[in-house]
Design a protein around this motif. Structure first.
Motif, PDB file in Angstrom:
ATOM      1  N   GLY A 167      78.452  58.004  36.093  1.00  0.00           N
ATOM      2  CA  GLY A 167      79.612  58.633  35.464  1.00  0.00           C
ATOM      3  C   GLY A 167      79.870  58.118  34.065  1.00  0.00           C
ATOM      4  N   VAL A 168      79.646  56.817  33.869  1.00  0.00           N
ATOM      5  CA  VAL A 168      79.784  56.231  32.538  1.00  0.00           C
ATOM      6  C   VAL A 168      78.802  56.875  31.567  1.00  0.00           C
ATOM      7  CG1 VAL A 168      79.353  54.120  31.212  1.00  0.00           C
ATOM      8  CG2 VAL A 168      80.769  54.034  33.261  1.00  0.00           C
ATOM      9  N   MET A 227      71.189  56.399  45.019  1.00  0.00           N
ATOM     10  CA  MET A 227      71.964  57.417  45.739  1.00  0.00           C
ATOM     11  C   MET A 227      73.295  57.659  45.036  1.00  0.00           C
ATOM     12  SD  MET A 227      71.395  56.231  49.706  1.00  0.00           S
ATOM     13  CE  MET A 227      69.762  56.014  50.388  1.00  0.00           C
ATOM     14  N   GLY A 228      73.955  56.569  44.682  1.00  0.00           N
ATOM     15  CA  GLY A 228      75.214  56.703  43.961  1.00  0.00           C
ATOM     16  C   GLY A 228      75.019  57.318  42.589  1.00  0.00           C
ATOM     17  N   PHE A 229      73.942  56.934  41.917  1.00  0.00           N
ATOM     18  CA  PHE A 229      73.665  57.453  40.579  1.00  0.00           C
ATOM     19  C   PHE A 229      73.466  58.966  40.613  1.00  0.00           C
ATOM     20  CE2 PHE A 229      71.387  58.175  36.660  1.00  0.00           C
ATOM     21  CZ  PHE A 229      71.898  57.224  35.793  1.00  0.00           C
ATOM     22  N   SER A 280      86.735  50.380  35.831  1.00  0.00           N
ATOM     23  CA  SER A 280      87.500  49.472  36.695  1.00  0.00           C
ATOM     24  C   SER A 280      86.804  49.291  38.046  1.00  0.00           C
ATOM     25  CB  SER A 280      88.913  50.020  36.901  1.00  0.00           C
ATOM     26  OG  SER A 280      89.605  50.106  35.674  1.00  0.00           O
ATOM     27  N   PHE A 281      86.378  50.384  38.644  1.00  0.00           N
ATOM     28  CA  PHE A 281      85.699  50.300  39.943  1.00  0.00           C
ATOM     29  C   PHE A 281      84.385  49.532  39.827  1.00  0.00           C
ATOM     30  CE2 PHE A 281      88.338  54.010  41.318  1.00  0.00           C
ATOM     31  CZ  PHE A 281      88.857  53.414  42.457  1.00  0.00           C
ATOM     32  N   MET A 282      83.653  49.777  38.747  1.00  0.00           N
ATOM     33  CA  MET A 282      82.373  49.090  38.583  1.00  0.00           C
ATOM     34  C   MET A 282      82.580  47.590  38.403  1.00  0.00           C
ATOM     35  SD  MET A 282      79.339  49.870  35.865  1.00  0.00           S
ATOM     36  CE  MET A 282      77.871  48.819  35.808  1.00  0.00           C
ATOM     37  N   VAL A 338      75.966  51.620  45.986  1.00  0.00           N
ATOM     38  CA  VAL A 338      76.272  53.051  45.880  1.00  0.00           C
ATOM     39  C   VAL A 338      77.446  53.241  44.923  1.00  0.00           C
ATOM     40  CG1 VAL A 338      77.138  55.071  47.116  1.00  0.00           C
ATOM     41  CG2 VAL A 338      75.363  53.652  48.162  1.00  0.00           C
ATOM     42  N   LEU A 339      78.473  52.395  45.073  1.00  0.00           N
ATOM     43  CA  LEU A 339      79.644  52.480  44.197  1.00  0.00           C
ATOM     44  C   LEU A 339      79.265  52.213  42.744  1.00  0.00           C
ATOM     45  CD1 LEU A 339      82.720  52.607  43.692  1.00  0.00           C
ATOM     46  CD2 LEU A 339      82.793  50.148  44.184  1.00  0.00           C
TER      47      LEU A 339
END
Length: 437
Positions: A110-111, A52-54, A79-81, A102-103
């Motif tokens: 995004g990466v 879902m996040g992807f 950083s978040f990952m 999800v995060l």
């Protein structure tokens, strides 16, 4: 090839490190979830959360890049990952893991978008095929290598999660210190599913089902291994075999793709996948038959993804390919969300070996639908088909669009070269006929 890679080695090194961290976390979720007593259905929801996040990350990251630039987006997502990976052992609840997945999925997508836009910008029309192939190999080697790292620590502690976080954090150094900001990317709006299905029913249905297969293999494989009592090294080997098969079978299947009707190859690859799942189900917990089943079931998954992309592009104009690429990535993502949920519920109700039953049934559905489509549409002339290029299911729309553009350009160049050869042969024949007369 060395000259081609000299300009993108830092990016490829960073991708290998990222995949080491991400690959560790994928398997760790299943192993640690079993230790914590999570059910198969709970872990299925956790797995689907990643996709879902992807899916959302693939849509939103280009917007973020246009606003603040590649470097800031790349650094922020990293950083978040990294923080999300460390948080898993601190919050051992299914709902918390789902949110964290999800995060992580959003950040990872995004990466990919950011890295692939840099990679695409660094390549030329002549080198793009080799650069993309090297990128896909780097990803696969990173995932396989990650499974070996899992044997160096205890999944019941936080050490492996911390190790995955460190790898992800370190991976950004060679990339951010060596690349220059790339131009703002433009990702085409995905083609509506109705139009995509109208252009290529097999490509649309097949890639949705394949999304289910890929997410089930990568997300629920470790859950299956945990539930049948495999040790952590054995689970790591099982997951590694899924991706090792893809690395080995990609090129022979790719070569065949340009030689025969792609629908026949899709049917054959899917049938091999279904047969491998049957072997996995029938042999029970026997270690090496399980590994062989994983090798071939995983081995046909990635080539099938590239086959569906190539087959769909065969029926599209060059102008429609970017939008179709986005539509196919979106369709794949929908299947990836649904697949683990279905598999998890089946494993919860019928036992861990339902893992093979669901995978085998999905492969079988792909094979049967390919067989049906052969009766509905005649094969097009071989000279009008696009070239095949290895593309991983984890690729963002940026890489998929770039691969489609390369395939169209490469196929057109081959057609022009063939036309020139035919013209030369005809000229020679006419000259010989004139000399004889």
């Amino acid at each position: 090839m060395i000259q081609v890679l000299s300009g993108v080695w830092a990016l490829l090194l960073g991708i290998v490190l990222i995949m080491l961290g991400n690959g560790m976390h994928f398997t760790l979720i299943g192993v640690r979830g079993g230790i914590e007593g999570f059910s198969a259905s709970e872990l299925a929801v956790v797995t689907s959360g990643y996709f879902m996040g992807f899916l959302s990350g693939a849509r939103l990251t280009p917007v973020l890049i246009r606003r603040v630039g590649h470097v800031r987006v790349f650094a922020a997502l990293g950083s978040f990952m990294s923080a999300g990976l460390i948080a898993f052992p601190l919050l051992t609840e299914p709902w918390a893991w789902t949110l964290l997945r999800v995060l992580v999925g959003f950040c990872m997508s995004g990466v990919y978008v950011t890295a692939e836009s840099w990679l695409n910008d660094a390549a030329t029309n002549e080198t793009r095929g080799k650069v993309l192939s090297a990128y896909m190999i780097a990803q696969t080697l990173g995932i396989i290598g990650a499974q070996g790292l899992l044997t160096l620590g205890d999944a019941g502690t936080a050490v492996l999660f911390i190790g995955a976080s460190i790898l992800v954090s370190v991976s950004f150094a060679p990339i951010l210190l060596s690349v220059s900001p790339a131009p703002a990317i433009e990702v085409a709006r995905p083609m509506p599913l109705r139009d995509l299905f109208s252009g290529s029913p097999l490509g649309t249905v097949g890639i949705f089902l394949l999304g289910s297969v890929y997410a089930t293999q990568s997300g629920m494989g470790a859950v299956f291994g945990t539930q049948i009592g495999l040790t952590t090294p054995q689970i790591a080997l099982f997951v590694a075999m899924l991706f090792a098969g893809a690395l080995v079978l990609q090129y022979p299947i790719g070569w065949l793709s340009d030689q025969i009707d792609r629908r026949r190859l899709i049917f054959g690859a899917a049938a091999l996948g279904a047969a491998s799942c049957a072997v996995g189900w029938l042999t029970g917990s026997s270690l090496w038959p399980l590994m062989a089943a994983a090798f071939f079931a995983g081995g046909v998954t990635t080539p099938l993804y590239a086959l569906f992309l190539a087959y769909t592009n065969d029926f599209l104009s060059a102008d429609d390919m970017p939008a179709a690429s986005g539509g196919l990535v979106f369709t794949f993502g929908l299947g990836a969300i649904a697949g683990p949920l279905v598999t998890g519920w089946a494993m919860q109700g019928f036992g861990p070996f339902a893992f093979w039953l669901v995978l085998g049934a999905t492969f079988g559905a792909i094979a049967l639908y390919a067989l049906y489509r052969m009766t509905q549409r005649s094969i097009g002339p071989e000279v009008e088909t696009e070239s095949y290029l290895s593309v991983l299911p984890t690729a963002s729309p940026v890489a998929v669009e770039a691969a489609g553009a390369w395939a169209a350009e490469h196929a057109e160049a081959e057609r022009e070269a063939e036309a020139e050869r035919q013209a030369e042969a005809e000229t020679e024949a006419e000259s010989e006929a004139g000399a004889q007369s």
